[in-house]
Design an enzyme around this catalytic site. Structure first.
Site, PDB file in Angstrom:
ATOM      1  N   GLY A  46       0.846  -1.195   0.000  1.00 56.56           N
ATOM      2  CA  GLY A  46       0.000   0.000   0.000  1.00 56.56           C
ATOM      3  C   GLY A  46       0.879   1.241   0.000  1.00 56.56           C
ATOM      4  O   GLY A  46       2.076   1.174   0.307  1.00 56.56           O
ATOM      5  N   GLN A  51       2.345  10.056   2.123  1.00 58.16           N
ATOM      6  CA  GLN A  51       3.685   9.448   2.229  1.00 58.16           C
ATOM      7  C   GLN A  51       4.625   9.943   1.122  1.00 58.16           C
ATOM      8  O   GLN A  51       5.836   9.790   1.240  1.00 58.16           O
ATOM      9  CB  GLN A  51       3.598   7.922   2.171  1.00 58.16           C
ATOM     10  CG  GLN A  51       2.892   7.313   3.390  1.00 58.16           C
ATOM     11  CD  GLN A  51       2.841   5.811   3.308  1.00 58.16           C
ATOM     12  OE1 GLN A  51       1.947   5.260   2.672  1.00 58.16           O
ATOM     13  NE2 GLN A  51       3.779   5.142   3.940  1.00 58.16           N
ATOM     14  N   CYS A  95       5.550  -0.226   7.693  1.00 53.08           N
ATOM     15  CA  CYS A  95       5.166   1.027   7.027  1.00 53.08           C
ATOM     16  C   CYS A  95       6.355   1.504   6.210  1.00 53.08           C
ATOM     17  O   CYS A  95       7.490   1.520   6.713  1.00 53.08           O
ATOM     18  CB  CYS A  95       4.784   2.076   8.079  1.00 53.08           C
ATOM     19  SG  CYS A  95       4.276   3.649   7.360  1.00 53.08           S
ATOM     20  N   LEU A  96       6.095   1.898   4.969  1.00 52.26           N
ATOM     21  CA  LEU A  96       7.192   2.350   4.115  1.00 52.26           C
ATOM     22  C   LEU A  96       7.782   3.663   4.628  1.00 52.26           C
ATOM     23  O   LEU A  96       8.904   4.010   4.264  1.00 52.26           O
ATOM     24  CB  LEU A  96       6.709   2.490   2.665  1.00 52.26           C
ATOM     25  CG  LEU A  96       6.248   1.176   2.003  1.00 52.26           C
ATOM     26  CD1 LEU A  96       5.737   1.436   0.596  1.00 52.26           C
ATOM     27  CD2 LEU A  96       7.380   0.143   1.979  1.00 52.26           C
ATOM     28  N   HIS A 137      -4.967   0.797   7.524  1.00 50.15           N
ATOM     29  CA  HIS A 137      -3.631   1.417   7.689  1.00 50.15           C
ATOM     30  C   HIS A 137      -3.511   2.638   6.756  1.00 50.15           C
ATOM     31  O   HIS A 137      -3.032   3.696   7.159  1.00 50.15           O
ATOM     32  CB  HIS A 137      -2.563   0.356   7.367  1.00 50.15           C
ATOM     33  CG  HIS A 137      -1.144   0.826   7.397  1.00 50.15           C
ATOM     34  ND1 HIS A 137      -0.224   0.358   8.307  1.00 50.15           N
ATOM     35  CD2 HIS A 137      -0.454   1.710   6.606  1.00 50.15           C
ATOM     36  CE1 HIS A 137       0.948   0.932   8.080  1.00 50.15           C
ATOM     37  NE2 HIS A 137       0.830   1.753   7.043  1.00 50.15           N
ATOM     38  N   GLU A 138      -3.979   2.481   5.504  1.00 51.00           N
ATOM     39  CA  GLU A 138      -3.836   3.571   4.518  1.00 51.00           C
ATOM     40  C   GLU A 138      -4.781   4.732   4.826  1.00 51.00           C
ATOM     41  O   GLU A 138      -4.395   5.905   4.682  1.00 51.00           O
ATOM     42  CB  GLU A 138      -4.079   3.044   3.093  1.00 51.00           C
ATOM     43  CG  GLU A 138      -3.128   1.935   2.643  1.00 51.00           C
ATOM     44  CD  GLU A 138      -1.661   2.259   2.810  1.00 51.00           C
ATOM     45  OE1 GLU A 138      -1.289   3.446   2.749  1.00 51.00           O
ATOM     46  OE2 GLU A 138      -0.872   1.317   3.039  1.00 51.00           O
ATOM     47  N   HIS A 141      -3.323   6.878   7.317  1.00 52.57           N
ATOM     48  CA  HIS A 141      -2.339   7.826   6.760  1.00 52.57           C
ATOM     49  C   HIS A 141      -3.039   9.109   6.301  1.00 52.57           C
ATOM     50  O   HIS A 141      -2.503  10.207   6.471  1.00 52.57           O
ATOM     51  CB  HIS A 141      -1.618   7.221   5.548  1.00 52.57           C
ATOM     52  CG  HIS A 141      -0.389   6.429   5.892  1.00 52.57           C
ATOM     53  ND1 HIS A 141       0.677   6.942   6.579  1.00 52.57           N
ATOM     54  CD2 HIS A 141      -0.052   5.135   5.608  1.00 52.57           C
ATOM     55  CE1 HIS A 141       1.620   6.021   6.717  1.00 52.57           C
ATOM     56  NE2 HIS A 141       1.194   4.908   6.142  1.00 52.57           N
TER      57      HIS A 141
HETATM   58  O1  K1U Z   1       1.377   2.296   3.879  1.00 57.17           O
HETATM   59  C1  K1U Z   1       2.490   1.792   3.920  1.00 57.17           C
HETATM   60  O2  K1U Z   1       3.385   2.293   4.574  1.00 57.17           O
HETATM   61  C2  K1U Z   1       2.742   0.508   3.184  1.00 57.17           C
HETATM   62  C3  K1U Z   1       2.695  -0.701   4.090  1.00 57.17           C
HETATM   63  C4  K1U Z   1       1.265  -1.213   4.128  1.00 57.17           C
HETATM   64  C5  K1U Z   1       0.909  -2.186   5.189  1.00 57.17           C
HETATM   65  C6  K1U Z   1       1.737  -3.226   5.579  1.00 57.17           C
HETATM   66  C7  K1U Z   1       1.347  -4.133   6.548  1.00 57.17           C
HETATM   67  C8  K1U Z   1       0.121  -4.005   7.125  1.00 57.17           C
HETATM   68  C9  K1U Z   1      -0.692  -2.971   6.757  1.00 57.17           C
HETATM   69  C10 K1U Z   1      -0.315  -2.076   5.784  1.00 57.17           C
HETATM   70  C11 K1U Z   1       3.630  -1.751   3.513  1.00 57.17           C
HETATM   71  O3  K1U Z   1       3.440  -2.193   2.418  1.00 57.17           O
HETATM   72  S1  K1U Z   1       4.982  -2.254   4.483  1.00 57.17           S
HETATM   73  C12 K1U Z   1       5.771  -3.507   3.478  1.00 57.17           C
HETATM   74  C13 K1U Z   1       5.026  -4.794   3.414  1.00 57.17           C
HETATM   75  O4  K1U Z   1       4.100  -5.015   4.172  1.00 57.17           O
HETATM   76  C14 K1U Z   1       5.396  -5.804   2.410  1.00 57.17           C
HETATM   77  C15 K1U Z   1       6.533  -5.696   1.662  1.00 57.17           C
HETATM   78  C16 K1U Z   1       6.850  -6.668   0.731  1.00 57.17           C
HETATM   79  C17 K1U Z   1       6.057  -7.740   0.546  1.00 57.17           C
HETATM   80  C18 K1U Z   1       4.927  -7.873   1.291  1.00 57.17           C
HETATM   81  C19 K1U Z   1       4.587  -6.902   2.229  1.00 57.17           C
HETATM   82 ZN    ZN Z   2       2.258   3.156   6.308  1.00 55.14          ZN
END
Ligand code: K1U
Ligand code: ZN
Length: 173
Positions: A46, A51, A95-96, A137-138, A141
């Site tokens: 996401g 972000q 979270c990125l 989660h999004e 944000h």
């Molecule tokens: O919004 C963001 O910061 C993105 C975040 C979203 C998210 C992750 C976990 C639970 C809820 C929402 C991410 O994508 S973090 C990276 C991640 O989860 C991932 C990375 C590579 C492969 C699979 C997952």
């Molecule tokens: Zn996030």
């Protein structure tokens, strides 16, 4: 398509409430495409507009983790949660904007969301599993909230200090 720089916590733009989008313009479609590209490249499931420093209410997601499965890039403008389940679910979130930090967060297991899609059409759908966790989660944000805001203050402060150190090191490099 362009890869957009992702803001790292702490940043005041990640704490602001984003403004609703009007009509879906060509500029917003380009932004959504760039956000999808940025999300896949990260990689992540996401990415919300704040972000990448854009304080407008849109996010992108694709929770298909299986590399052999067909991708499901999804763009949501002005998303609103219309219903959540009483049943809760705990997922170890990342979270990125808070790289390499993960923590258990409890949220409703299912969520119904209304939004405007990339063609300007109204949509409503019920999400479960990882999709439900990700939409919540999004949307957080878009309301200036991060997953660490659900943690105990000490754990949140520890993560924030790590991020300040990371940003200092990145600035020096
Ligand atoms: O919004 C963001 O910061 C993105 C975040 C979203 C998210 C992750 C976990 C639970 C809820 C929402 C991410 O994508 S973090 C990276 C991640 O989860 C991932 C990375 C590579 C492969 C699979 C997952
Ligand atoms: Zn996030």
């Amino acid at each position: 398509m362009t890869l957009l720089p992702i803001l790292i916590h702490p940043d005041p733009r990640l704490k602001k409430i984003a403004k609703p989008v009007g009509e879906v313009t060509k500029a917003l479609r380009t932004l959504a495409d760039d956000m999808l590209q940025t999300m896949y490249d990260a990689p992540g499931i996401g990415l919300a507009a704040p972000q990448v420093g854009v304080l407008q209410r849109l996010f992108v997601m694709d929770c298909i983790k299986d590399q052999d499965a067909k991708p499901e890039p999804t763009v949501l403008f002005n998303p609103e949660v219309t219903w959540v389940s009483d049943e809760m679910n705990t997922y170890e979130e990342g979270c990125l904007s808070i790289p390499e930090q993960y923590a258990d967060v409890e949220r409703p297991a299912e969520a119904r969301v209304r939004w405007m899609d990339i063609n300007g059409n109204d949509r409503e759908e019920q999400f479960d599993g990882l999709w439900a966790t990700c939409v919540q989660h999004e949307i957080d944000h878009l309301d200036g909230k991060l997953f660490i805001d659900y943690l105990k203050p000490l754990k949140r402060q520890m993560i924030t200090r790590k991020m300040i150190k990371l940003k200092r090191e990145k600035a020096r490099a």
